[in-house]
Each structure stands twice: as C-alpha cells, then as structure tokens.
Design an enzyme around this catalytic site. Structure first.
Site, PDB file in Angstrom:
ATOM      1  N   CYS A  60      -7.792  -2.860  -4.127  1.00 35.11           N
ATOM      2  CA  CYS A  60      -6.367  -2.510  -4.217  1.00 35.11           C
ATOM      3  C   CYS A  60      -5.483  -3.748  -4.065  1.00 35.11           C
ATOM      4  CB  CYS A  60      -6.005  -1.436  -3.195  1.00 35.11           C
ATOM      5  SG  CYS A  60      -6.430   0.233  -3.766  1.00 35.11           S
ATOM      6  N   ARG A  75     -13.192  -1.434  -0.975  1.00 36.45           N
ATOM      7  CA  ARG A  75     -12.173  -0.643  -1.683  1.00 36.45           C
ATOM      8  C   ARG A  75     -10.779  -1.268  -1.513  1.00 36.45           C
ATOM      9  NH1 ARG A  75     -10.539   3.102  -5.555  1.00 36.45           N
ATOM     10  NH2 ARG A  75      -9.056   1.426  -5.780  1.00 36.45           N
ATOM     11  N   CYS A 113       0.857  -1.189   0.000  1.00 42.33           N
ATOM     12  CA  CYS A 113       0.000   0.000   0.000  1.00 42.33           C
ATOM     13  C   CYS A 113       0.895   1.241   0.000  1.00 42.33           C
ATOM     14  CB  CYS A 113      -0.876   0.039   1.256  1.00 42.33           C
ATOM     15  SG  CYS A 113      -1.671  -1.503   1.715  1.00 42.33           S
ATOM     16  N   HIS A 118       0.626   4.644  -2.139  1.00 40.18           N
ATOM     17  CA  HIS A 118      -0.030   5.768  -1.463  1.00 40.18           C
ATOM     18  C   HIS A 118       0.878   6.552  -0.530  1.00 40.18           C
ATOM     19  CE1 HIS A 118      -3.881   4.770  -3.177  1.00 40.18           C
ATOM     20  NE2 HIS A 118      -3.771   3.518  -2.757  1.00 40.18           N
TER      21      HIS A 118
END
Lengths: 277, 119
Positions: free
Chosen positions: A238, A234, A191, A195
């Site tokens: 991802c 969501r 992640c 991000h």
C-alpha cells in the site's frame, strides 16, 4: 501570549489533518474509530468487518465464501503445524516460548522491558534465536506457514491488544497513528484517505475496504502473490502504491503502525488465515 | 503570418494584463488528443481511477465526474491550478498534486488541462 498562539495553531493543525483530532485516550479513539464504520456501513454487523472488503461488498462475497471452502492456505496450515511441533536442535521448541499456538489475537504486544513492540513474527524469531536457530524471513514462506497455523488455532478468539499505562506504549501507539493519518509518497495519500474517508468507494475498479478488521485475518493468501504474506508485506504494498518508499518488514515504523491498527480492531474475532484478491 | 498575429494579440493582451479567453488560444484537436492520452495513462494522470469522464471505462468514484467543464471552470487557469496542486484549495484532498509533486511535467499539465476543459 505566544504560547497561546502556538497551542492554537497546533490544535488547528491537528483539526485539519485528522478526523479524530480532539479525542484523547486510545480507548476513546477506538470507540470513535469503530463507530465511524458502523455508521458508514449500517448493513454490516460489527463482527462481520473481519471479512474485509467482502463485509461490505455483496457482489464478491459469494466467490469469497466459495474459495474459503477449499482454501488455498490449508496446505500452509498443515506445514506450519508440523514446523511448530518439530523440536529445535537443542531439544527445546516453540512450546517453550508460547503458552499455546493460538495466540494470534494477543499480538502485537508492548514489551515493558525493552519499551518496544513485539509482533507475532518478532516473537517467533526471538524464540528461534534463543534456541540457536536461524531466523525466518519476515514477509512470506516458512514464517507465514507458521503464523498461518497459529492464526488458525486462534480462530474465534477476540482481539485484545493492550496499551498499558506507560508513556512509551502511548508513544508507540501515537507513532502508528501518525503514520496512518499522514499523507505520504509522490501521490500524497494517507492510509486514512483510502481506508477511512473513501472506504466503500471505488479506486478504478477496486473497492476500498474499511480499516476496521484490517489485521484480524493475517497472514493473508492473495492470488496476486500466489501465496501468503504477513501484515508488513501487505502494508508495504500500500505504501508503494502511492509511490512512497516502503519501510522494512519489522521496522519500528511498521511495528508501531501494526500496534495502532490492530488495537483499532479490538473486540473482533481472529479469523486468519484468509484469502483476498 | 497568422500565428504571428495571434502571438502579437496574445502578447498585447498579456502586456495590458487582460486575461485572454480560451478562444484566442484554443487548443488544437491534436493537443486535446495528446492531453487525453496523458490523462488516461495509468502511470501518468490516471484520472480515471477517481473520476468518471468522457468514454473512459471502469472509472472510480472518489472524485466528481468531469463533465461540463467549461461551465464549471469558465477560467481555464483555475482548472489548471486544481490539477497542478489540488491541495492548495483543500489540504486534505486525496487528489494528488500532479504539478507540485512532479507527477506530470508542466507541459503535460497544460495538455491535460486542455483535454479536461474540452469535456
């Protein structure tokens, strides 16, 4: 001596794998995490990170603001309000479980009785179960209508996720943190790769959002879904993008991840539901 | 006959441990075109999601633009290694280990390498 080597290797490994290696308490990590984004995007005021990609992308901001004026989730909010106020078969209702509908900013919580994380969706189903009602599905549909209403009623409240002084709470936080920084899937991405390290960069034509503010606005309405989805819906998306097997919605793994990630947005306003691409 | 000769030269070069330069085994235009297909395919290399290159449209900007590759990678085996497993050089890179994780087959890696080296 061997112990020393072991410790040294551990420190080295941690240094190599995480950007926030040496920080120690969650509070310190929180400050460091938020500061990283404030430094990276000096033109975005802290309180605006709740708008996801639109907080850093002026080009798409106008479209976003226009959509929010006639938001596609309004009908869900209305449906959710009706659901919230309709008594269960046994005469009780959600008001028996929640002090008020606007509690989005207080979840997820660490429950010291069970040692587990309780998400808003989990609390809703626990409430239904206690009243003998059937549980709602965890990714979309009736559940997101209900959470859309509750999020709407929470607007303007400040996220304040607590990590009590309890080893089990810290373990949940660390589990979520590990998931967030760990590479996974055939494509081998964390992640944090997208991000954190690459927030603001383009992956193909898609611009990557900062993780600060990632979970302030759920449930989220996505054109791609043609409807609302919970945080776990969501996140599963991802995971699948990097060809990793997604965990189940409301699995312990995702609950821990949500706990970590929401904690990282402490101090920001609740602004759900919201629309995203 | 000609191919036999090239093979022989290559074998001799191998036997003597001489790294044969890419001119001896230069990729054919067909191979380069094949490699380009694999590199651009969203389900295969999808290199454009991170790198600008050649005439690719809407590239991402996570990785450096892939230009002047022969100058940057005089030794094509170093380029292949980067594509096969980018984590060998940088364990924290976001670039997927295409060979190591079986995202591309060995043959596809060779084709992509030839294509990228031609840029």
């Amino acid at each position: 001596m061997r112990k020393f080597f072991y410790a040294a290797t551990m420190v080295l490994t941690i240094c190599l794998t995480g950007s926030f290696a040496i920080a120690s308490t969650p509070a310190e990590e929180l400050a460091e995490f938020q500061q990283y984004y404030l430094d990276k995007f000096p033109d975005t005021p802290k309180e605006d990170f709740i708008n996801g990609i639109y907080s850093i992308d002026a080009a798409s901001r106008e479209t976003f603001d226009a959509i929010e004026e006639f938001a596609p989730y309004e009908i869900d909010v209305a449906k959710g309000e009706e659901m919230y106020n309709k008594p269960f078969a046994d005469g009780s209702g959600y008001a028996n479980c929640f002090a008020e509908p606007g509690v989005r900013h207080l979840y997820p919580q660490f429950d010291s009785k069970s040692g587990k994380i309780v998400t808003l969706e989990g609390a809703i189903n626990a409430c239904r179960k206690a009243a003998g009602e059937k549980p709602l599905k965890y990714k979309k549909g009736a559940m997101t209508a209900l959470t859309a209403y509750m999020a709407y009623e929470s607007r303007g409240n400040i996220f304040d996720i607590k990590i009590p002084d309890d080893e089990r709470a810290l373990a949940q936080y660390n589990r979520g943190k590990r998931h967030w920084y760990q590479k996974r899937g055939q494509l081998n991405m964390a992640c944090a790769d997208c991000h954190l390290n690459n927030a603001g960069n383009y992956i193909r034509s898609e611009r990557l959002s900062p993780a600060l503010g990632h979970l302030t606005h759920f449930p989220v309405y996505r054109a791609k879904w043609g409807g609302l989805g919970t945080p776990h819906r969501r996140i599963a998306g991802c995971n699948e993008q990097v060809r990793a097997k997604a965990f189940k919605a409301q699995s312990d793994e995702y609950k821990a991840l949500e706990y970590f990630l929401t904690y990282m947005s402490n101090g920001l306003e609740a602004n759900g539901p919201a629309t995203r691409k | 006959m000609k191919f036999g000769l090239i093979n022989m030269v290559a074998s001799i070069a191998l036997i003597f441990g001489i790294a044969f330069s890419s001119t001896i085994l230069a990729a054919s235009p067909e191979q380069i075109a094949e490699g380009k297909k694999v590199a651009l395919d969203r389900k295969k290399g999808n290199c454009l999601s991170c790198h600008a290159m050649a005439d690719g449209v809407l590239p991402g900007n996570i990785g450096p633009p892939l230009v002047a590759m022969k100058a940057r990678f005089p030794d094509i085996s170093v380029l292949r290694a980067q594509i096969y497993d980018a984590t060998a050089k940088n364990p924290r890179t976001i670039m997927p280990p295409f060979g190591k994780h079986g995202i591309l087959s060995d043959k596809e890696i060779d084709l992509v390498t030839d294509f990228i080296h031609s840029l």
